[in-house]
Design an enzyme around this catalytic site. Structure first.
Site, PDB file in Angstrom:
ATOM      1  N   GLY A  81       0.820  -1.200   0.000  1.00 53.82           N
ATOM      2  CA  GLY A  81       0.000   0.000   0.000  1.00 53.82           C
ATOM      3  C   GLY A  81       0.851   1.246   0.000  1.00 53.82           C
ATOM      4  O   GLY A  81       1.939   1.277   0.581  1.00 53.82           O
ATOM      5  N   THR A  84      -0.994   8.900   0.945  1.00 53.07           N
ATOM      6  CA  THR A  84      -0.500  10.274   1.007  1.00 53.07           C
ATOM      7  C   THR A  84       0.503  10.471   2.136  1.00 53.07           C
ATOM      8  O   THR A  84       1.439  11.254   2.020  1.00 53.07           O
ATOM      9  CB  THR A  84      -1.681  11.244   1.216  1.00 53.07           C
ATOM     10  OG1 THR A  84      -2.686  10.949   0.243  1.00 53.07           O
ATOM     11  CG2 THR A  84      -1.251  12.685   1.067  1.00 53.07           C
ATOM     12  N   PHE A  85       0.299   9.743   3.240  1.00 53.53           N
ATOM     13  CA  PHE A  85       1.098   9.989   4.438  1.00 53.53           C
ATOM     14  C   PHE A  85       1.992   8.815   4.830  1.00 53.53           C
ATOM     15  O   PHE A  85       2.742   8.924   5.787  1.00 53.53           O
ATOM     16  CB  PHE A  85       0.176  10.322   5.619  1.00 53.53           C
ATOM     17  CG  PHE A  85      -0.814  11.417   5.310  1.00 53.53           C
ATOM     18  CD1 PHE A  85      -0.391  12.724   5.148  1.00 53.53           C
ATOM     19  CD2 PHE A  85      -2.160  11.139   5.162  1.00 53.53           C
ATOM     20  CE1 PHE A  85      -1.292  13.739   4.855  1.00 53.53           C
ATOM     21  CE2 PHE A  85      -3.071  12.146   4.867  1.00 53.53           C
ATOM     22  CZ  PHE A  85      -2.636  13.446   4.712  1.00 53.53           C
ATOM     23  N   ASP A 219     -11.796   9.418   7.378  1.00 51.52           N
ATOM     24  CA  ASP A 219     -11.330   9.036   6.033  1.00 51.52           C
ATOM     25  C   ASP A 219     -11.881   7.667   5.647  1.00 51.52           C
ATOM     26  O   ASP A 219     -11.149   6.805   5.163  1.00 51.52           O
ATOM     27  CB  ASP A 219      -9.804   9.044   5.991  1.00 51.52           C
ATOM     28  CG  ASP A 219      -9.268   9.246   4.577  1.00 51.52           C
ATOM     29  OD1 ASP A 219     -10.043   9.647   3.695  1.00 51.52           O
ATOM     30  OD2 ASP A 219      -8.064   8.990   4.359  1.00 51.52           O
TER      31      ASP A 219
END
Length: 458
Positions: A81, A84-85, A219
């Protein structure tokens, strides 16, 4: 690797964080914007194949080289995976048998059916974990917050718990259970209504556990819910944007009594403007009002209306709207369903369905004004039934018989209306959703599947 143990405390509970002897450097803040859902889904894989891309192999080698000693504890297998972070790797836990592993749900289930003699023996088979490498640009406060919330949720089987965490210089990694799952894009177009029920029940069970702790996930989306269609089980992951309810709250009109809210609206500049007979909303030349700031964290297309309208008292109910978008995605076979470029586009996309009238009411609820002069946006919008028929190509000929949803689809749509309720005060909670007739039937569907398996085995 030289280590010291640091104990981080909140509300009387301790989180053990392993760290090295180097001083922590300050990291820069990053935006609270997750990657585009379609792009992000393409970066998420689930494979046991150890044949990996050459670039990924180089990346793993650099990671092992920069994080001294991690290869002694874990054998990193592949990248599974990339968000963004953070980046997530699948790894074999080389020290699994040296610790108690209450987090391992699959192992508990397997041992439940073993004989006492077999149970007493230590398993020699490999055990896998997910290593989440959090980017150094993440704020230290954000990292601590994520680890702390995961610790608080450690006893929920439907939420990915924190096993442990390590820090080496400015690099932090979180070690989490590895869950076998399938990419959402591989199955969402083919799901039957009965399978959607089970999927949604699993997601809502996770949300109920999170919301009972007064935590907003912020999220919720398919790539953050690792689902295994074969096992009919999923787990909620990625709490990088999550926060406790009540964090940095300021009064919002949506929490006022209806009479108090109407009084504020009637004495507002907007109302005076309307009373003066202006056809369009005008704005004061010298606006002395303070600008409104509110948490807008999340992923485009999954944010609730109150998040887009900068509500300053957001609650766990924002996650229920996101769950509704997931169900809408399944019913329409469109992923992502909403694909806005920014918050204004996102509000217009919602207005396309619910109409200008509903969006004006929703905006006023939060002390905002929604106006659009785009003629294609109707006053009352369209029904969700019609949206689903359009998206699945069942509109039919103008002279032909009117197409309708099947009975099971109508049940799903009735539930969907409770999730996609623009007024957060009227939106269904996770606990209420699990008792809704549409979700309650998931138990019957599971029993029916079990009967089918029994017949095959006989």
């Amino acid at each position: 690797m030289a280590k010291a143990r640091a104990v981080l405390q909140r509300h009387g509970e301790a989180i053990d964080v392993h760290q090295d002897d180097f001083k922590e450097e300050h990291a820069e803040e990053t935006l609270d914007e997750s990657a585009d859902p379609l792009e992000e889904s393409g970066r998420t894989v689930d494979t046991s194949d150890e044949e990996i891309d050459e670039n990924v192999a180089d990346e793993i080698a650099r990671f092992e080289g920069s994080f001294v000693g991690i290869d002694k504890r874990y054998r990193i297998i592949n990248r599974v995976g990339e968000g963004t972070f953070s980046t997530v790797y699948k790894a074999e836990d080389l020290e699994y048998n040296s610790f108690e592993n209450r987090w391992d749900v699959d192992e508990r289930e397997r041992r439940k059916w073993q004989s006492p003699a077999s149970r007493s023996k230590r398993a020699r088979r490999p055990h896998y974990v997910a290593i989440k490498k959090i980017y150094v640009t993440s704020s230290p406060i954000r990292i601590f917050n994520e680890l702390e919330l995961l610790h608080d949720l450690k006893n929920s089987n439907s939420v990915c718990p924190l096993i442990t965490a390590f820090r080496h210089q400015d690099q932090v990694v979180a070690v989490l259970p590895y869950f076998q799952h399938q990419d959402f894009r591989d199955y969402y177009r083919d799901m039957k209504i009965s399978e959607m029920r089970i999927y949604m029940k699993s997601l809502l069970t996770a949300l109920r556990a999170v919301h009972l702790k007064k935590i907003l996930h912020r999220d919720v989306k398919p790539t953050n819910f690792l689902y295994n269609p074969q096992a009919a089980r999923g787990v909620l992951v990625d709490f990088g944007l999550a926060e406790r309810e009540g964090t940095d709250w300021h009064r919002c009109n949506c929490t006022l009594e209806p009479e108090d809210r109407r009084r504020l609206i009637n004495h507002s500049f907007y109302a005076q403007n309307q009373q003066a007979g202006h056809q369009t909303t005008s704005y004061p030349k010298n606006d002395t009002r303070n600008s409104r700031r509110a948490n807008r964290a999340g992923t485009r297309g999954f944010r609730a209306p109150e998040v887009l309208l900068k509500c300053t008292q957001q609650t766990t109910i924002i996650d229920m709207w996101s769950a509704g978008v997931v169900l809408l995605t399944l019913l329409t076979r469109r992923f992502p369903f909403f694909h806005s470029a920014d918050d204004i586009d996102a509000l217009l996309e919602i207005a396309t369905i619910f109409g200008r009238k509903k969006m004006k009411e929703t905006a006023l609820l939060h002390g905002q004004v929604f106006e659009t002069n785009i003629p294609s946006y109707s006053e009352n919008g369209h029904s969700l039934e019609k949206i689903i028929l359009w998206c699945t190509g069942r509109t039919g000929e103008k002279q032909g018989p009117k197409k309708e949803l099947e009975e099971e689809e109508k049940e799903a749509v009735a539930f969907l209306y409770r999730l996609l309720e623009c007024d957060p005060n009227k939106r269904i909670t996770a606990d209420e959703a699990l008792r809704h007739p549409f979700i309650a039937k998931a138990h019957e569907d599971s029993e029916a599947d079990d009967d089918m398996v029994d017949l095959v085995e006989v």
